[in-house]
Design an enzyme around this catalytic site. Structure first.
Site, PDB file in Angstrom:
ATOM      1  N   GLY A   1      -8.720   6.231   6.716  1.00 41.74           N
ATOM      2  CA  GLY A   1      -7.525   5.607   5.678  1.00 41.74           C
ATOM      3  C   GLY A   1      -6.046   5.718   5.802  1.00 41.74           C
ATOM      4  O   GLY A   1      -5.727   4.938   5.434  1.00 41.74           O
TER       5      GLY A   1
ATOM      6  N   GLY B   1      15.041   3.624  -7.799  1.00 42.00           N
ATOM      7  CA  GLY B   1      14.664   2.778  -6.383  1.00 42.00           C
ATOM      8  C   GLY B   1      13.881   1.999  -6.675  1.00 42.00           C
ATOM      9  O   GLY B   1      12.363   2.658  -8.041  1.00 42.00           O
TER      10      GLY B   1
ATOM     11  N   GLY C   1      11.983  -1.386  -5.365  1.00 44.93           N
ATOM     12  CA  GLY C   1      11.535  -1.352  -4.342  1.00 44.93           C
ATOM     13  C   GLY C   1      10.019  -1.704  -5.285  1.00 44.93           C
ATOM     14  O   GLY C   1       9.573  -1.504  -6.120  1.00 44.93           O
ATOM     15  N   ALA C   2       8.914  -1.787  -3.909  1.00 43.34           N
ATOM     16  CA  ALA C   2       8.134  -2.073  -4.112  1.00 43.34           C
ATOM     17  C   ALA C   2       7.260  -1.240  -5.073  1.00 43.34           C
ATOM     18  O   ALA C   2       6.788  -1.475  -5.797  1.00 43.34           O
ATOM     19  CB  ALA C   2       7.100  -2.614  -2.792  1.00 43.34           C
ATOM     20  N   ILE C   3       7.541   0.018  -4.488  1.00 42.95           N
ATOM     21  CA  ILE C   3       7.165   1.442  -4.835  1.00 42.95           C
ATOM     22  C   ILE C   3       7.101   1.735  -6.556  1.00 42.95           C
ATOM     23  O   ILE C   3       6.991   2.234  -7.214  1.00 42.95           O
ATOM     24  CB  ILE C   3       6.831   2.409  -4.231  1.00 42.95           C
ATOM     25  CG1 ILE C   3       6.200   2.855  -2.522  1.00 42.95           C
ATOM     26  CG2 ILE C   3       6.165   3.496  -4.394  1.00 42.95           C
ATOM     27  CD1 ILE C   3       6.980   3.280  -1.574  1.00 42.95           C
TER      28      ILE C   3
ATOM     29  N   VAL D   1      12.655   5.825  -3.333  1.00 39.22           N
ATOM     30  CA  VAL D   1      13.756   5.694  -2.545  1.00 39.22           C
ATOM     31  C   VAL D   1      13.220   4.725  -0.612  1.00 39.22           C
ATOM     32  O   VAL D   1      13.993   4.735  -0.173  1.00 39.22           O
ATOM     33  CB  VAL D   1      14.722   6.470  -2.754  1.00 39.22           C
ATOM     34  CG1 VAL D   1      15.551   6.052  -3.537  1.00 39.22           C
ATOM     35  CG2 VAL D   1      14.384   7.811  -1.933  1.00 39.22           C
TER      36      VAL D   1
ATOM     37  N   HIS E   1      -6.719 -29.434 -10.119  1.00 37.33           N
ATOM     38  CA  HIS E   1      -5.994 -29.016 -11.285  1.00 37.33           C
ATOM     39  C   HIS E   1      -7.182 -28.475 -12.243  1.00 37.33           C
ATOM     40  O   HIS E   1      -8.167 -29.024 -12.332  1.00 37.33           O
ATOM     41  CB  HIS E   1      -5.686 -30.599 -12.164  1.00 37.33           C
ATOM     42  CG  HIS E   1      -5.093 -29.956 -13.016  1.00 37.33           C
ATOM     43  ND1 HIS E   1      -3.807 -29.639 -13.307  1.00 37.33           N
ATOM     44  CD2 HIS E   1      -5.502 -30.558 -14.456  1.00 37.33           C
ATOM     45  CE1 HIS E   1      -3.270 -29.429 -14.998  1.00 37.33           C
ATOM     46  NE2 HIS E   1      -5.002 -30.006 -15.354  1.00 37.33           N
TER      47      HIS E   1
END
Length: 463
Positions: A37, A179, A181-183, A268, A442
């Site tokens: 994985g 950093g 970013g996403a992480i 980073v 809705h």
């Protein structure tokens, strides 16, 4: 030949390529030295989402009174239990890959794989013994690891990477995350939500700098509401770990600031795993830390392919999986089309979530096209109000001449589930008016997509 296909690496690129190759009647082996994985399943995508879910449940409990629920007694996070649950989820998923390998007759060769020239791969097992295997086709899917900056050397204890951030022995009182970013943003969100005082440091002028500017501003507002300290246009110059707490020297537009923290998390970016896999021996061309491939992931050496983080394109799990499928289908002689890298969704699982695809507003304007922009805030959404999740918005960008959907930028609850509608719409070349006329249910968060499209053309109802 021992196999039709040998794949080095079992991450979301490698294992998906292996399963698809098996479906196409190929004899397949996967070489993996660690857990099946790869990083995503064991130390990235899956366990981090487990941690973020724990933080979300904790936030629900601490705000239960907002929903008319009385919770007696103190509500507090059990950090060890959160970590244990996260590892249990990851282990369960890894066992799922083992099952899929068995179901699809895929051989797992445990060890470290290197190209050995020609159609051969040398595998060094955990005991250090070496054995060579051959295959008609060899796919490199070795992934990436946490990037280290020379002035923020990771020691695994006080200065850590994402892997250690998921298995800390105890919850730190304070943390500096380098950093956004996403992480970095996801870990900053998790730790701040459960009570750690987080300082998020970003070198560029705004957090999540690859996102649309309005999305960045909204996330920073949401982080500040959590009492997180956000420092943009700033850089960590040095970290002194000689005392009990880290002394982090941060260069800011106003001068140098010293921040004390128990832990410094370096987030980073990532570095590709290209060392010691036999690239030089095989004569495979690389450029700027990536393997050079064509549209179907063929390297400069016939019979050798590369996918995932080690090739061009965004370093995302779903990209690696798509590349792996395209690669093996081409090997099998199927009629396949190259991957459209401008229609790849990106997701960040903070609270609120972020999801985007295609051009940002700035990038769309830089193309010289006349554009229409529609934006619908969740403050105007009935479902968002009922859910207590009014932070955020949907923003859609269209080509004014043809109604082509150029990009979508979402921030809010569940938007990582909603972005797929836009990806499919762009794949099918759906126009703005077709989105407007497609009846959305809705009350849902997703009807904000229809409303945003309508807003671009002056037809929005609920604003």
């Amino acid at each position: 030949m021992d196999y039709d296909v040998i794949i080095i690496g079992s991450g979301p690129g490698g294992y998906v390529a292996a399963i698809r190759a098996s479906q196409l009647k190929m004899k397949v082996a996967v070489i993996e030295k660690a857990e099946l994985g790869g990083i995503c399943l064991n130390w990235g995508c899956i366990p981090t989402k487990s941690l973020l879910k724990s933080a979300q449940v904790f936030e629900y409990l601490t705000h239960a009174s907002d929903y008319g629920i009385s919770v007696t007694g103190e509500v507090k996070p059990d950090f060890g239990a959160m970590i244990a649950r996260s590892r249990s989820v990851a282990n369960g998923m890894s066992k799922g890959i083992q099952f899929l390998f068995k179901k699809n007759n895929i051989i797992h060769i445990k060890g470290y794989g290197r190209l050995a020239g020609g159609n051969s791969v040398e595998v060094e097992d955990p005991e250090g013994k070496k054995k060579t295997y051959s295959a008609k086709h060899i796919i490199l899917a070795t992934g990436a690891r946490s990037k280290e900056l020379p002035n923020i050397k990771q020691d695994g204890e006080k200065i850590i990477g994402y892997r250690e951030a998921m298995t800390l022995p105890e919850q730190p009182e304070s943390m500096v995350v380098v950093g956004s970013g996403a992480i970095g943003s996801e870990f900053a969100n998790f730790y701040q939500a459960i009570g750690t005082q987080v300082t998020l440091v970003e070198f560029l002028p705004r957090v999540v700098p690859n996102e649309d500017e309005e999305v960045s501003k909204q996330l920073e507002r949401s982080f500040r509401k959590l009492k997180m300290k956000v420092m943009t246009d700033s850089s960590v110059e040095s970290v002194d770990t000689s005392n009990e707490k880290c002394k982090v020297s941060i260069k800011t537009p106003k001068g140098t600031e010293i921040v004390e923290a128990d832990i410094v998390l370096s987030a980073v970016g990532v570095t590709t795993n290209l060392e010691d896999i036999g690239l030089e021996k095989a004569g495979i061309k690389t450029e700027k830390g990536k393997v050079v491939v064509d549209d179907f992931y063929r390297t400069s050496v016939p019979g050798v392919y590369a996918i995932g983080d080690i090739v061009h394109g965004p370093a995302l799990a779903h990209v690696a999986s798509a590349e792996g499928i395209i690669c093996v289908e081409k090997i099998a002689g199927r009629e396949v089309e190259p991957l459209d890298y401008n229609n790849i969704p990106g997701c960040t699982y903070t609270n609120p979530e972020i999801a985007s695809v295609g051009y940002t507003e700035a990038a769309a304007r830089e193309t010289g096209r006349e554009i229409k922009v529609g934006k619908f805030p969740f403050t105007a959404s009935g479902k968002a109000s009922a859910s207590g999740a009014k932070d955020g918005f949907i923003k859609l960008i269209f080509d004014a001449a043809y109604g082509e959907l150029l990009g979508a930028h979402m921030i809010g609850a569940n938007v990582t589930e909603m972005i797929a509608e836009v990806v499919v719409a762009r794949k099918l070349e759906t126009t703005a008016h077709e989105i407007i006329k497609a009846v959305h249910p809705h009350p849902t968060m997703s009807e904000a997509i229809m409303e945003a499209a309508a807003a671009a053309y002056g037809e929005v109802i609920h604003l």
